[in-house]
Design an enzyme around this catalytic site. Structure first.
Site, mmCIF file in Angstrom:
data_model
loop_
_atom_site.group_PDB
_atom_site.id
_atom_site.type_symbol
_atom_site.label_atom_id
_atom_site.label_comp_id
_atom_site.label_asym_id
_atom_site.label_seq_id
_atom_site.Cartn_x
_atom_site.Cartn_y
_atom_site.Cartn_z
ATOM 1 N N SER A 203 0.843 -1.150 -0.115
ATOM 2 C CA SER A 203 -0.130 -0.182 -0.011
ATOM 3 C C SER A 203 0.804 1.394 0.015
ATOM 4 C CB SER A 203 -0.733 -0.065 1.426
ATOM 5 O OG SER A 203 -1.560 -1.142 1.385
HETATM 6 N N1 SAH Z 1 0.041 -4.308 4.064
HETATM 7 C C1 SAH Z 1 0.473 -5.421 2.896
HETATM 8 C C2 SAH Z 1 -0.533 -4.933 1.868
HETATM 9 C C3 SAH Z 1 -0.765 -6.287 1.170
HETATM 10 S S1 SAH Z 1 -2.205 -6.136 -0.168
HETATM 11 C C4 SAH Z 1 1.937 -4.822 2.681
HETATM 12 O O1 SAH Z 1 2.450 -4.054 3.503
HETATM 13 O O2 SAH Z 1 2.426 -5.312 1.673
HETATM 14 C C5 SAH Z 1 -3.198 -6.929 0.735
HETATM 15 C C6 SAH Z 1 -3.048 -8.268 1.027
HETATM 16 O O3 SAH Z 1 -4.228 -8.805 1.589
HETATM 17 C C7 SAH Z 1 -2.802 -9.178 -0.239
HETATM 18 O O4 SAH Z 1 -1.597 -9.911 0.005
HETATM 19 C C8 SAH Z 1 -4.064 -10.364 -0.055
HETATM 20 O O5 SAH Z 1 -3.607 -11.865 -0.461
HETATM 21 C C9 SAH Z 1 -4.378 -10.436 1.362
HETATM 22 N N2 SAH Z 1 -6.004 -10.801 1.470
HETATM 23 C C10 SAH Z 1 -6.781 -10.706 0.743
HETATM 24 N N3 SAH Z 1 -7.930 -11.430 1.401
HETATM 25 C C11 SAH Z 1 -7.510 -12.148 2.336
HETATM 26 C C12 SAH Z 1 -7.932 -12.994 3.646
HETATM 27 N N4 SAH Z 1 -9.269 -13.014 3.374
HETATM 28 N N5 SAH Z 1 -7.117 -13.231 4.538
HETATM 29 C C13 SAH Z 1 -6.006 -12.966 4.568
HETATM 30 N N6 SAH Z 1 -5.170 -11.946 3.447
HETATM 31 C C14 SAH Z 1 -6.049 -11.553 2.592
#
Ligand code: SAH
Length: 270
Positions: free
Chosen positions: A112
């Site tokens: 993000s």
């Molecule tokens: N804060 C993270 C952002 C990653 S994007 C960073 O710093 O990199 C959001 C993430 O949420 C993705 O990796 C996606 O796979 C995950 N995600 C989506 N639905 C999810 C769920 N039900 N449980 C766990 N993770 C999930």
């Protein structure tokens, strides 16, 4: 397919070179490491910053931009100043790591934007005297991704449990956080929509992926005095908006904050 040679037919060790047994392979017998690992380690070895410049200086500039954009919580800003964001993204993207932009982390997911992460972390502290200048306590993070936000949270909380549904990203975050874990962090591969009942309740819940609705388990697993911040679908705009939920002694209070754009919250793990 040729039949795998039986290890018994080879002198000790040679079967490993032939790929017969991978589990016991020592690093010396592993001629090729994944390219991204090798490139990352080479970059780290070449310069402690991995950026070819003083990464703490570029980080400080990022922090000043966050401050100019309205982020005023000193502990949040200090966490951004401390965690090397460029080491959580692919080497090819490292030079963009301190721009205010989301970047790909593979598997159709993104790390993000710093300003959005800062806004969410600030919302977790905002207007709550118990937390202001204090700690986020026991944190549940949904969507570990590459682990960058997890590393920030680790500096602001007593304990962080972070769930990721995609195994390769869960593994990547584990790798990334090996060097940067600044606190008590536990990574879980699973469906974050279910929260994590065995470790509930949580003082803080933060989600990095947005669904149609807010999973009931999250509110159930929020401790009294706790706060949750998550992107949810906003019927009014058709987009997403940050939802802030407080669990108080007299009930649950919620309000909408900024419009945002996060990757979808999906069910199940892969
Ligand atoms: N804060 C993270 C952002 C990653 S994007 C960073 O710093 O990199 C959001 C993430 O949420 C993705 O990796 C996606 O796979 C995950 N995600 C989506 N639905 C999810 C769920 N039900 N449980 C766990 N993770 C999930």
């Amino acid at each position: 397919m040729t039949k795998k040679p039986s290890p018994a037919r080879f002198p000790v060790g040679l079967d490993r070179l032939g790929g017969g047994s991978r589990t016991a392979a020592s690093p010396l017998l592993r001629p090729q490491r994944p390219v991204h690992e090798a490139a990352r380690d080479a970059a780290r070895a070449a310069s402690p910053s991995g950026l070819g410049m003083d990464s703490s200086a570029v980080r400080r500039r990022m922090v000043e931009r966050l401050r100019a954009g309205g982020v005023d919580h000193e502990a949040v800003l200090a966490a951004f100043a401390a965690v090397p964001r460029h080491e959580f993204v692919d080497t090819a993207l490292a030079t963009q790591a301190y721009e205010d932009t989301s970047l790909p982390i593979g598997f159709n997911q993104t790390i993000s934007k710093p300003s959005v992460v800062a806004r969410m972390l600030s919302l977790l502290f905002e207007g709550d005297s118990a937390r202001t200048g204090g700690s986020l306590g026991r944190v549940l993070e949904i969507g570990t991704g590459c682990g960058y936000q997890t590393a920030l949270l680790a500096r602001l909380a007593r304990r962080v449990l972070s769930i990721e549904r995609l195994k390769p990203l869960h593994d990547k975050a584990r790798d990334n956080l090996q060097t940067h874990r600044g606190g008590d962090v536990r990574l879980v591969w699973g469906d974050g929509r279910l929260g994590h009942a065995p470790n509930a309740p949580f003082d803080t819940i933060i989600a990095a992926a947005g669904g149609e609705d807010l999973p009931a388990a999250w509110v159930e697993q929020l401790a009294e005095g706790g706060r949750l911040v998550a992107p949810v679908h906003d019927a009014a705009s058709g987009g997403q908006v940050l939802l802030v939920v407080d669990r108080r002694a007299d009930g649950v209070v919620q309000r909408l904050a900024d419009a945002v754009h996060f990757v979808p919250l999906k069910s199940g793990k892969q």
